[in-house]
Enzyme design. Structure first.
Site, PDB file in Angstrom:
ATOM      1  N   GLU A   1       0.814  -1.222   0.000  1.00  0.00           N
ATOM      2  CA  GLU A   1       0.000   0.000   0.000  1.00  0.00           C
ATOM      3  C   GLU A   1       0.842   1.264   0.000  1.00  0.00           C
ATOM      4  O   GLU A   1       0.408   2.308  -0.497  1.00  0.00           O
ATOM      5  CB  GLU A   1      -0.951   0.001   1.200  1.00  0.00           C
ATOM      6  CG  GLU A   1      -2.107  -0.976   1.084  1.00  0.00           C
ATOM      7  CD  GLU A   1      -1.763  -2.383   1.545  1.00  0.00           C
ATOM      8  OE1 GLU A   1      -2.652  -3.238   1.558  1.00  0.00           O
ATOM      9  OE2 GLU A   1      -0.582  -2.624   1.904  1.00  0.00           O
TER      10      GLU A   1
ATOM     11  N   HIS B   1       2.863  -8.588   1.623  1.00  0.00           N
ATOM     12  CA  HIS B   1       1.532  -8.077   1.273  1.00  0.00           C
ATOM     13  C   HIS B   1       0.580  -9.183   0.835  1.00  0.00           C
ATOM     14  O   HIS B   1       0.908  -9.992  -0.053  1.00  0.00           O
ATOM     15  CB  HIS B   1       1.628  -7.064   0.135  1.00  0.00           C
ATOM     16  CG  HIS B   1       0.295  -6.607  -0.370  1.00  0.00           C
ATOM     17  ND1 HIS B   1      -0.511  -5.739   0.346  1.00  0.00           N
ATOM     18  CD2 HIS B   1      -0.405  -6.925  -1.493  1.00  0.00           C
ATOM     19  CE1 HIS B   1      -1.643  -5.540  -0.330  1.00  0.00           C
ATOM     20  NE2 HIS B   1      -1.593  -6.243  -1.445  1.00  0.00           N
TER      21      HIS B   1
ATOM     22  N   HIS C   1       2.231   1.388   5.314  1.00  0.00           N
ATOM     23  CA  HIS C   1       1.103   2.328   5.301  1.00  0.00           C
ATOM     24  C   HIS C   1       0.674   2.641   6.719  1.00  0.00           C
ATOM     25  O   HIS C   1       1.027   1.925   7.673  1.00  0.00           O
ATOM     26  CB  HIS C   1      -0.084   1.729   4.531  1.00  0.00           C
ATOM     27  CG  HIS C   1      -0.505   0.401   5.081  1.00  0.00           C
ATOM     28  ND1 HIS C   1      -1.349   0.257   6.164  1.00  0.00           N
ATOM     29  CD2 HIS C   1      -0.164  -0.863   4.700  1.00  0.00           C
ATOM     30  CE1 HIS C   1      -1.517  -1.029   6.427  1.00  0.00           C
ATOM     31  NE2 HIS C   1      -0.802  -1.729   5.560  1.00  0.00           N
TER      32      HIS C   1
ATOM     33  N   HIS D   1      -5.150   1.001   6.939  1.00  0.00           N
ATOM     34  CA  HIS D   1      -5.849  -0.103   7.601  1.00  0.00           C
ATOM     35  C   HIS D   1      -4.844  -0.784   8.511  1.00  0.00           C
ATOM     36  O   HIS D   1      -3.647  -0.465   8.467  1.00  0.00           O
ATOM     37  CB  HIS D   1      -6.420  -1.122   6.585  1.00  0.00           C
ATOM     38  CG  HIS D   1      -5.390  -1.892   5.847  1.00  0.00           C
ATOM     39  ND1 HIS D   1      -4.642  -1.358   4.806  1.00  0.00           N
ATOM     40  CD2 HIS D   1      -4.918  -3.159   6.005  1.00  0.00           C
ATOM     41  CE1 HIS D   1      -3.804  -2.259   4.345  1.00  0.00           C
ATOM     42  NE2 HIS D   1      -3.925  -3.372   5.065  1.00  0.00           N
TER      43      HIS D   1
ATOM     44  N   GLU E   1       0.647  -1.748  11.631  1.00  0.00           N
ATOM     45  CA  GLU E   1       1.585  -2.804  11.259  1.00  0.00           C
ATOM     46  C   GLU E   1       3.029  -2.412  11.541  1.00  0.00           C
ATOM     47  O   GLU E   1       3.862  -3.271  11.867  1.00  0.00           O
ATOM     48  CB  GLU E   1       1.358  -3.171   9.788  1.00  0.00           C
ATOM     49  CG  GLU E   1       0.000  -3.825   9.576  1.00  0.00           C
ATOM     50  CD  GLU E   1      -0.472  -3.836   8.134  1.00  0.00           C
ATOM     51  OE1 GLU E   1       0.383  -3.806   7.227  1.00  0.00           O
ATOM     52  OE2 GLU E   1      -1.701  -3.883   7.921  1.00  0.00           O
TER      53      GLU E   1
END
Length: 280
Positions: free
Chosen positions: A10, A60, A104, A116, A135
């Site tokens: 992302e 990812h 991200h 997110h 994350e």
């Protein structure tokens, strides 16, 4: 000097659209090429700084995104589903530094491009020892558990701010500035990747200044789900308990359990949600 590189998608140069994040989506194949180019910029900077080995983890989604045929031949790549440590697969105490590329911002961060935490529709928020986290905090916490400092974070402007708040004077490269969740002002790939290469080399040349991000045990992972059904399903896992109708918690002395549990959560949540998308 062995360097570990975790690459998400992302926060990759040039990408803003959820379609670009998934196989079959419009722009996905080009997205994989851009993701690989960002990874190569980190690899190049690492070797410029004297790295003796670089291990890259495709972090990812399906973890089948990085193009091995385009990857810098000096590095090795871990890809494919079923990796128990997911975004931190392969990270051990034997590395001298960890770099996060294409990351991200956590869920709900204003102007965070594609923001997110772990799962976009299924999870509202994630907490580590009571503090809301994304994350970056989760993977940095695992690295710190192993005694490995994070030297570099690249992605959008919001995740770079998040990384500096968490890690202090870490090297960051903002390859895009969020306008909204799916819109951003972008740097051209050639410019962004040159900045990534330079920042990686700079970070590793001052590696002695960095310290591992240490979270005090015991480690409590809290997840606020968007569905009572998902929360109920995940609370059936031994050691996980319901802390509310949509909230689960799990406590351990071993951070590896946290990373592994997040992978199990993803599988359960994906089944209960019947294939809903990543972004909500």
């Amino acid at each position: 000097m062995k360097v570990y590189v975790s690459v998400d998608m992302e926060g990759v140069t040039g990408l803003t659209d959820p379609e670009e994040m998934h196989a079959g989506g419009r722009g996905y194949e080009r997205g994989c090429e851009l993701m690989t180019a960002d990874a190569n910029a980190v690899i190049a900077g690492a070797f410029e700084a004297g790295a003796t080995g670089v291990t890259v983890n495709d972090a990812h989604g399906s973890t089948k995104n990085l193009r091995i045929d385009l990857l810098d031949a000096r590095a090795t790549l871990m890809r494919g589903p079923g990796k128990p440590m997911r975004m931190a697969q392969g990270l051990t105490a034997g590395f001298q530094a960890a770099c996060f590329a294409g990351y991200h911002a956590r869920a709900g961060v204003q102007h965070g491009v594609l923001n997110h935490t772990w799962m976009g529709k299924e999870i509202q928020n994630v907490y580590l020892n009571g503090e809301v986290c994304g994350e970056t905090r989760l993977v940095a916490g695992f690295a710190g558990f192993l005694g490995v400092p994070v030297a570099l974070v690249t992605g959008d402007e919001a995740v770079c701010e998040e990384a500096r708040e968490l890690l202090g004077d870490v090297e960051t490269v903002a390859v895009k500035k969020g306008i909204d969740r799916f819109a951003a002002e972008l740097l051209p790939p050639s410019v962004a990747q040159a900045l990534i290469r330079e920042a990686t080399a700079r970070a590793l040349n001052r590696l002695s200044e960095f310290r591992p991000h240490v979270v005090r045990p015991p480690f409590t992972l809290g997840v606020e789900w968007n569905s009572t059904a998902i929360a109920a399903g995940c609370s059936l896992i031994p050691g996980v308990h319901a802390a509310g109708p949509r909230h689960t918690e799990f406590t351990t002395e071993d951070f590896r359990d946290i990373m592994a549990l997040l992978g199990i959560f993803a599988m359960i949540a994906g089944q209960v949600a019947c294939g809903s998308g990543v972004y909500g």
